[in-house]
Design a protein around this motif. Structure first.
Motif, short mmCIF file in Angstrom:
data_model
loop_
_atom_site.label_atom_id
_atom_site.label_comp_id
_atom_site.label_asym_id
_atom_site.label_seq_id
_atom_site.Cartn_x
_atom_site.Cartn_y
_atom_site.Cartn_z
N TRP A 171 108.34 30.91 29.17
CA TRP A 171 108.81 30.41 27.89
C TRP A 171 110.31 30.65 27.71
O TRP A 171 110.99 29.85 27.06
CB TRP A 171 108.03 31.08 26.76
N ALA A 172 110.83 31.74 28.27
CA ALA A 172 112.27 32.00 28.19
C ALA A 172 113.05 30.93 28.95
O ALA A 172 114.09 30.45 28.48
CB ALA A 172 112.58 33.38 28.75
N VAL A 173 112.54 30.54 30.13
CA VAL A 173 113.18 29.47 30.89
C VAL A 173 113.14 28.17 30.09
O VAL A 173 114.14 27.43 30.03
CB VAL A 173 112.51 29.30 32.26
N ALA A 174 111.99 27.89 29.46
CA ALA A 174 111.88 26.68 28.64
C ALA A 174 112.87 26.73 27.48
O ALA A 174 113.48 25.70 27.13
CB ALA A 174 110.46 26.53 28.12
N ALA A 175 113.06 27.90 26.87
CA ALA A 175 114.00 28.02 25.76
C ALA A 175 115.43 27.73 26.22
O ALA A 175 116.22 27.11 25.49
CB ALA A 175 113.91 29.42 25.15
N VAL A 176 115.77 28.17 27.42
CA VAL A 176 117.11 27.88 27.95
C VAL A 176 117.27 26.38 28.17
O VAL A 176 118.32 25.80 27.86
CB VAL A 176 117.35 28.66 29.25
N PHE A 177 116.23 25.73 28.71
CA PHE A 177 116.29 24.27 28.87
C PHE A 177 116.44 23.57 27.52
O PHE A 177 117.19 22.59 27.40
CB PHE A 177 115.03 23.76 29.58
N VAL A 178 115.72 24.05 26.50
CA VAL A 178 115.84 23.47 25.16
C VAL A 178 117.26 23.62 24.64
O VAL A 178 117.84 22.69 24.06
CB VAL A 178 114.83 24.14 24.20
N LEU A 179 117.86 24.80 24.85
CA LEU A 179 119.24 25.01 24.41
C LEU A 179 120.19 24.05 25.11
O LEU A 179 121.04 23.42 24.46
CB LEU A 179 119.64 26.46 24.69
N GLY A 180 120.05 23.94 26.42
CA GLY A 180 120.92 23.03 27.16
C GLY A 180 120.76 21.59 26.72
O GLY A 180 121.76 20.87 26.54
N TRP A 181 119.51 21.15 26.54
CA TRP A 181 119.29 19.76 26.12
C TRP A 181 119.78 19.53 24.69
O TRP A 181 120.20 18.42 24.35
CB TRP A 181 117.81 19.40 26.24
N SER A 182 119.74 20.56 23.85
CA SER A 182 120.27 20.42 22.49
C SER A 182 121.77 20.13 22.52
O SER A 182 122.26 19.30 21.74
CB SER A 182 120.00 21.69 21.68
N PHE A 183 122.50 20.80 23.42
CA PHE A 183 123.92 20.49 23.57
C PHE A 183 124.12 19.04 24.01
O PHE A 183 125.02 18.35 23.52
CB PHE A 183 124.56 21.43 24.59
N SER B 244 117.38 13.68 21.57
CA SER B 244 117.39 15.14 21.64
C SER B 244 116.02 15.71 21.29
O SER B 244 115.48 16.56 22.01
CB SER B 244 118.44 15.69 20.68
N LEU B 245 115.43 15.23 20.19
CA LEU B 245 114.12 15.73 19.78
C LEU B 245 113.03 15.35 20.78
O LEU B 245 112.15 16.16 21.09
CB LEU B 245 113.77 15.20 18.39
N MET B 246 113.09 14.13 21.30
CA MET B 246 112.09 13.73 22.29
C MET B 246 112.22 14.56 23.56
O MET B 246 111.22 14.94 24.17
CB MET B 246 112.23 12.24 22.61
N GLY B 247 113.46 14.86 23.97
CA GLY B 247 113.66 15.68 25.15
C GLY B 247 113.13 17.10 24.96
O GLY B 247 112.49 17.66 25.85
N ILE B 248 113.39 17.66 23.77
CA ILE B 248 112.87 18.99 23.48
C ILE B 248 111.34 18.99 23.50
O ILE B 248 110.71 19.90 24.05
CB ILE B 248 113.40 19.49 22.12
N GLY B 249 110.76 17.95 22.90
CA GLY B 249 109.30 17.85 22.93
C GLY B 249 108.75 17.76 24.33
O GLY B 249 107.73 18.38 24.67
N GLN B 250 109.43 17.00 25.20
CA GLN B 250 108.99 16.88 26.58
C GLN B 250 109.10 18.21 27.32
O GLN B 250 108.23 18.56 28.13
CB GLN B 250 109.83 15.81 27.30
N ILE B 251 110.17 18.95 27.07
CA ILE B 251 110.32 20.26 27.72
C ILE B 251 109.17 21.19 27.32
O ILE B 251 108.57 21.86 28.17
CB ILE B 251 111.67 20.89 27.35
N ALA C 271 125.55 20.95 30.41
CA ALA C 271 125.41 21.04 31.86
C ALA C 271 125.52 22.48 32.33
O ALA C 271 124.80 22.90 33.25
CB ALA C 271 126.48 20.17 32.54
N GLY C 272 126.40 23.25 31.69
CA GLY C 272 126.56 24.65 32.07
C GLY C 272 125.33 25.50 31.78
O GLY C 272 125.15 26.56 32.39
N VAL C 273 124.49 25.04 30.86
CA VAL C 273 123.24 25.74 30.59
C VAL C 273 122.10 25.19 31.44
O VAL C 273 121.29 25.95 31.99
CB VAL C 273 122.88 25.64 29.09
N LEU C 274 122.00 23.87 31.57
CA LEU C 274 120.88 23.25 32.27
C LEU C 274 120.89 23.52 33.77
O LEU C 274 119.83 23.74 34.38
CB LEU C 274 120.89 21.73 32.03
N ILE C 275 122.07 23.49 34.38
CA ILE C 275 122.13 23.69 35.84
C ILE C 275 121.67 25.09 36.24
O ILE C 275 120.81 25.24 37.12
CB ILE C 275 123.54 23.37 36.37
#
Length: 205
Positions: free
Chosen positions: A49-61, A171-178, A88-92
């Motif tokens: 879930w922590a990894v997912a939260a980081v992906f959510v943060l990156g996609w929010s940017f 953004s919301l759809m991407g977060i939902g998918q993550i 990109a600095g968060v997602l990569i």
């Protein structure tokens, strides 16, 4: 090869005959307990879930950058570019973190299977079934996946005035998918552990 902080592979069958059986069984029980914790422990669920939260943060940017680009003015373009770089600095790094965790999880499963198949100890093996942990993974992952699907579909179905920014929707759809994919990964792990436990711990070796 497994990393040094993971248990070693079990000794080959021709060497076990020369070792103290009580010591080998004690090592087997200890290593299986450690590997089971690393495979299905609550800490592993929280790490996923922590990894997912980081992906959510990156996609929010990235979503905020998309919204800024839709403003069509120089300041918004510059602001959007900064947000895109941050995203990109968060997602990569999150992608590398996820790949590293997947490799480690595969190593743990391989070692777990190897130690289970090396001997038979019904009293010790019964604890590896971990029905409570499997159920926790199953229910928590189902709830997260269902919430992710709701976020994605709600974002797509919401009515918006003409000319509204599509970056917010994306953004919301991407977060939902993550969240949905994270839930699916957790469900798959819980089901895979249950199937493995039924097959490996109940059948004769």
């Amino acid at each position: 090869m497994p990393r040094r902080d993971l248990p070693p592979l079990p000794p080959p069958a021709h060497l076990r005959a020369w070792l103290d059986e009580a010591v080998v069984r004690a090592d087997r029980a200890r290593f299986l307990t450690e590997l089971s914790r690393r495979s299905l422990g609550i800490g592993q669920l929280l790490l996923l879930w922590a990894v997912a939260a980081v992906f959510v943060l990156g996609w929010s940017f990235v979503g905020m950058a998309w919204v800024a680009f839709e403003e069509h003015d120089p300041f918004s373009y510059a602001y959007g570019l900064i947000l895109a770089v941050l995203g990109a600095g968060v997602l990569i790094p999150a992608g590398f973190w996820f790949a590293r965790g997947a490799r480690r999880d595969r190593q743990v499963r391989q070692l777990l299977h190897a130690w289970v198949e090396s001997d038979r100890d019904p009293a010790a093996d019964a604890r590896l079934r971990a029905p409570g942990l499997s159920l926790t993974w199953l229910l928590a992952s189902f709830a997260l996946g269902a919430f992710g699907l709701w976020v994605a579909f709600a974002a797509a179905a919401a009515e918006r005035p003409a000319g509204a920014a599509y970056g917010e929707v994306a953004s919301l759809m991407g977060i939902g998918q993550i969240l949905w994919i994270t839930g699916l990964l957790g469900l798959a792990k819980a089901v895979a552990h249950y199937r493995w436990a039924v097959r490996a711990l109940r059948s004769p070796l």
